[in-house]
Design a protein around this motif. Structure first.
Motif, short mmCIF file in Angstrom:
data_model
loop_
_atom_site.label_atom_id
_atom_site.label_comp_id
_atom_site.label_asym_id
_atom_site.label_seq_id
_atom_site.Cartn_x
_atom_site.Cartn_y
_atom_site.Cartn_z
N HIS A 118 0.17 8.34 -14.60
CA HIS A 118 0.54 6.84 -14.29
C HIS A 118 -0.10 6.71 -12.78
O HIS A 118 0.21 7.51 -11.78
N VAL A 119 -0.79 5.84 -12.70
CA VAL A 119 -1.55 5.12 -11.49
C VAL A 119 -0.91 3.88 -11.09
O VAL A 119 -1.12 3.08 -11.91
N TYR A 120 -0.31 3.93 -9.90
CA TYR A 120 0.12 2.65 -9.35
C TYR A 120 -0.70 2.11 -8.35
O TYR A 120 -1.12 2.61 -7.40
N MET A 121 -1.53 1.15 -8.90
CA MET A 121 -2.70 0.49 -8.04
C MET A 121 -2.31 -0.92 -7.74
O MET A 121 -1.85 -1.57 -8.43
N THR A 122 -2.83 -1.18 -6.56
CA THR A 122 -2.83 -2.50 -6.09
C THR A 122 -4.21 -2.93 -5.89
O THR A 122 -5.17 -2.55 -5.89
N PRO A 124 0.95 -1.31 -0.03
CA PRO A 124 -0.05 0.25 -0.07
C PRO A 124 0.86 1.11 0.09
O PRO A 124 0.53 2.29 -0.52
N ALA A 125 2.05 1.19 0.49
CA ALA A 125 2.91 2.34 0.56
C ALA A 125 3.55 2.73 -0.84
O ALA A 125 3.71 4.10 -0.93
N ASP A 126 3.44 1.92 -1.62
CA ASP A 126 3.94 2.31 -3.19
C ASP A 126 2.43 2.79 -3.88
O ASP A 126 2.97 3.27 -5.14
N VAL A 127 1.44 2.81 -3.38
CA VAL A 127 0.38 3.38 -4.17
C VAL A 127 0.50 4.85 -4.40
O VAL A 127 0.64 5.60 -3.49
N ARG A 128 0.08 5.13 -5.50
CA ARG A 128 0.47 6.60 -5.64
C ARG A 128 -0.06 6.97 -7.17
O ARG A 128 -0.32 6.12 -8.01
N VAL A 129 -0.47 8.22 -7.63
CA VAL A 129 -0.86 8.95 -9.00
C VAL A 129 -0.01 9.89 -9.37
O VAL A 129 0.23 10.91 -8.51
N GLU A 130 0.61 9.92 -10.60
CA GLU A 130 1.90 11.09 -10.63
C GLU A 130 1.52 11.39 -12.20
O GLU A 130 0.85 10.69 -13.26
N ARG A 131 1.49 12.64 -12.26
CA ARG A 131 1.44 13.47 -13.65
C ARG A 131 2.80 13.68 -14.21
O ARG A 131 3.45 14.36 -13.55
N ASP A 132 2.75 13.53 -15.64
CA ASP A 132 3.96 14.09 -16.07
C ASP A 132 3.33 14.60 -17.82
O ASP A 132 3.26 13.91 -18.69
N GLY A 133 3.18 15.83 -17.61
CA GLY A 133 2.41 16.39 -18.80
C GLY A 133 1.09 15.77 -18.86
O GLY A 133 0.41 15.89 -17.94
N ASN A 134 0.77 15.38 -20.15
CA ASN A 134 -0.56 14.73 -20.12
C ASN A 134 -0.44 13.21 -19.89
O ASN A 134 -1.60 12.69 -20.28
N GLU A 135 0.57 12.71 -19.53
CA GLU A 135 0.36 11.40 -19.06
C GLU A 135 0.36 11.34 -17.39
O GLU A 135 0.90 11.90 -16.62
N VAL A 191 -3.85 7.94 -19.48
CA VAL A 191 -3.54 7.38 -18.27
C VAL A 191 -3.24 5.84 -18.34
O VAL A 191 -3.80 5.23 -18.95
N TYR A 192 -1.97 5.77 -17.54
CA TYR A 192 -1.48 4.46 -17.25
C TYR A 192 -1.83 3.67 -16.27
O TYR A 192 -1.35 4.26 -14.85
N THR A 215 -0.22 -3.39 -17.28
CA THR A 215 -0.46 -1.82 -17.61
C THR A 215 -1.75 -1.86 -18.75
O THR A 215 -1.54 -2.45 -19.65
N LEU A 216 -2.51 -1.17 -18.34
CA LEU A 216 -3.62 -0.77 -19.27
C LEU A 216 -3.67 0.74 -19.58
O LEU A 216 -3.46 1.48 -18.74
N VAL A 217 -3.66 1.05 -20.67
CA VAL A 217 -3.67 2.50 -21.20
C VAL A 217 -5.08 3.11 -21.49
O VAL A 217 -5.81 2.09 -22.21
N TRP A 218 -5.54 4.15 -20.78
CA TRP A 218 -6.93 4.65 -21.17
C TRP A 218 -6.72 6.11 -21.34
O TRP A 218 -5.96 6.85 -20.68
#
Length: 652
Positions: free
Chosen positions: A544-548, A531-542, A568-569, A604-607
């Protein structure tokens, strides 16, 4: 040479049609014995005795069945995208389907062949060909996943593939269609003498199974159909059927059936290794893709290679010999002793059996009957080991039971025929329903068959099952061959068009089947293993959702700050460490597929959201009593909005 007349060809064609029609409406049970059902019944909770790995033909897949029950255990995507598991759709496995022709998410699988050690099946890997865009795949029999795909250059129609030598030194792949090498713009009418064929030898690392295109042998411009590596005494050779030795380029139905005899090409690959060591090869430019899936990172990579070592059979003596074989042979099969090489001439009334010992003698004493492109043609009578007289119509493929018997399919007369290796006497015959291509006996292509069952794979199903429109699934029919006479036990529908099956005892494979991927060994660069690794990060219009994923929630389950125009990755890591607990993932509007993530792995699924709103996502695999609660929402704001990026789980 004696020629096959057009009327003869037409007769054979009509015989095919007749055979395909004559049994329509026939409700015969094929002489089923009264206890056939008991002999294929596997009690609930009990396991089958054998695995059967069937190619999926035009589905590009491989299906796994339990034998004798005929229960479908799994469908493995190989040269195909799979919306069920996400193979070929997710970011991790897309590179597996890369080729020098681009992303090719389909192919035509034909011949699975299991790895061997000392001529016996060892249950480590299955190798299988892609026929259309020439490729060879390696499937792990630990994970039952496709781990590697090698594109084959200088080839077209990779039908003569994939065949494994008896210590898995090589996987051998030959071309069906000869082509200009290198490819170039030229008149088709100039085929003869200008088109060539390639026989590829892919070396196999004995620990990892990783393949490498070691070398190719350049051959005359015939069509190369099927092959069988030598066993035991003939180890070090491979035998390959040819047809269209006329080198016809049009109306092959007639023009490629003129010669009374085509050839089995006997290739001395030990001699080829000597030539390679002596440097007697040419290095040619040839682009091909090599794709590997890494089990630690759960990601695939694709590398384009650009050259290959080539040995020219017309220039190197002792490398290839031609064994005359009637007529347009299809199957080429070597018995467990390695002595006999069976040529299944599709238009021949007899089965031709060559003797390996006589072949060596003919070579040593130069008992030649001419040459083709400087390759010696051995005298037919001097290499003939025996003839099975008039066993049926349209022989295609032969395997062995390890008790001195062989079993051959006959496409036109729709039957499996048992005959003795040595006396060449026909011992038994049983009808199939209908028109079988290949057959399979567990280990029947190795030194150590388990001669209990034979599985015939039939091309035409017609009246065997409830109709499902114009198309019916192909069928497999299981026979008990443990006694003197064959007994039909059952038939069952198959996936796609199975061209061949590799069968092996369950206890050779099941104990090594992987149950989970250890989270501690997950090296995926986007893994969230706690759970400590869960996060959402933005890089421009990309984004990244790190989901468990774990029973019974997705973390995070509320995400805001996504905007129309974002990419969204979803990087999903399944935290389960329990066998058979995958979790799925789907989000509304996803244009590719769902994901099915195995315990301990990351996918990884891209949306790319196109509409403003609050959209749900959920687990697609019913994983627990609270599976329906395993879901969440993602808020999508207008493009250019200032909605704060945030995520949460369990917060009000």
């Amino acid at each position: 040479m004696k020629k096959l007349s057009l009327p003869t060809v037409l007769f054979m064609t009509l015989a095919t049609v007749f055979t395909g029609c004559k049994d329509q409406g026939d409700k015969s049970n094929g002489a089923l014995t009264s206890n056939a059902a008991e002999r294929v019944y596997v009690e609930p909770g009990q396991y089958d005795e054998f695995y059967a790995f069937l190619s999926g033909g035009f589905s590009g897949q491989m299906s796994v069945y339990g034998i004798p029950s005929g229960r479908l255990l799994k469908v493995v995507p190989v040269f195909s995208q799979d919306p069920e598991k996400g193979y070929g759709y997710n970011e991790e496995t897309k590179p597996m389907l890369n080729t020098t022709h681009g992303f090719i998410p389909w192919d035509d699988t034909h011949h699975p062949d299991m790895s061997q050690t000392n001529g016996k099946l060892d249950g480590r890997w299955i190798f299988m060909n892609g026929n259309n865009t020439p490729r060879v795949a390696r499937i792990s029999l630990s994970t039952f996943e496709t781990e590697e795909i090698m594109e084959i250059p200088n080839s077209a129609g990779n039908h003569n593939s994939a065949f494994v030598t008896e210590n898995t030194e090589y996987v051998v792949a030959g071309t069906r269609f000869s082509v200009p090498i290198p490819q170039k713009d030229m008149p088709i009418k100039d085929y003869k003498g200008n088109f060539k064929a390639s026989l590829s030898f892919l070396s196999v690392d004995q620990d990892s199974g990783e393949m490498d295109l070691s070398f190719q042998i350049r051959l005359p411009g015939f069509n190369y159909d099927l092959a069988h590596p030598g066993r035991d005494k003939s180890h070090g050779w491979i035998f390959i059927t040819t047809y269209n030795t006329e080198e016809a380029h049009t109306l092959q139905e007639v023009n490629a059936s003129q010669n009374d005899k085509d050839f089995i090409a006997a290739v001395n690959w030990k001699k080829a290794e000597e030539y390679i060591k002596e440097g007697k090869f040419k290095t040619e430019k040839a682009e091909y893709a090599h794709n590997i899936f890494d089990e630690d990172t759960h990601m695939a990579t694709s590398t384009i290679k650009d050259e290959v070592r080539v040995l020219d059979a017309s220039e190197l003596p002792g490398l290839v010999y031609f064994l005359p074989t009637p007529k347009s042979p299809h199957g080429c099969d070597v018995d467990p002793t390695g002595e006999y090489i069976i040529g299944n001439g599709k238009l021949s009334a007899d089965l031709t059996v060559h003797s390996f010992s006589k072949m060596l003698d003919a070579i040593e004493n130069e008992k030649f009957d001419g040459e083709a492109y400087n390759i010696p043609i051995l005298n037919f009578e001097d290499v003939l080991g025996g003839t099975v007289k008039q066993p049926g119509l349209g022989p295609l493929h032969t395997e062995f039971d390890g008790k001195g018997n062989a079993y051959t399919t006959f496409f036109i007369s729709s039957e499996v025929v048992k005959w003795n290796v040595g006396t060449w006497e026909v011992l038994d015959r049983k009808p199939t329903y209908y028109s079988p291509g290949h057959l399979s006996i567990p280990g029947g292509n190795s030194q150590e068959p388990w001669g209990k069952y034979v599985l015939a794979m039939n091309k035409i199903t017609k009246d065997r099952y409830l109709p499902t429109g114009p198309e019916m699934n192909h069928s497999a029919q299981l026979y008990d061959i443990s006694g003197e006479k064959m007994e039909l036990l059952s038939d069952f529908p198959t996936i796609g068009e199975p061209h061949y099956a590799s069968m092996a005892p369950a206890d050779l494979i099941a104990p090594n089947s992987k149950k989970i991927y250890k989270l501690s060994e997950n090296k995926h660069p986007h893994a969230a293993t706690s759970p400590a690794d869960v996060r959402v990060e933005r890089d421009g219009n990309e984004v990244h959702v790190y989901m468990t994923m774990v029973r019974s929630h997705l973390n995070p389950d509320n995400i805001e700050g996504i905007k129309v125009g974002d990419k969204v990755y979803f990087h999903l890591t399944n935290l389960e460490q329990d066998f058979d607990v995958p979790h799925g993932f789907a989000v509304i509007g996803a244009e590719n597929a769902e994901l099915l993530v195995m315990p301990g792995s990351t996918e990884t699924l891209v949306w790319e959201p196109k509409k403003v709103g609050v959209w749900p996502f959920y687990c697609t695999d019913f994983c627990s009593a609270l599976h329906q609660e395993m879901s969440g929402y993602i808020r999508v704001s207008p493009e250019g909005s200032n909605t704060e990026l945030k995520w949460s789980l369990g917060e009000e």
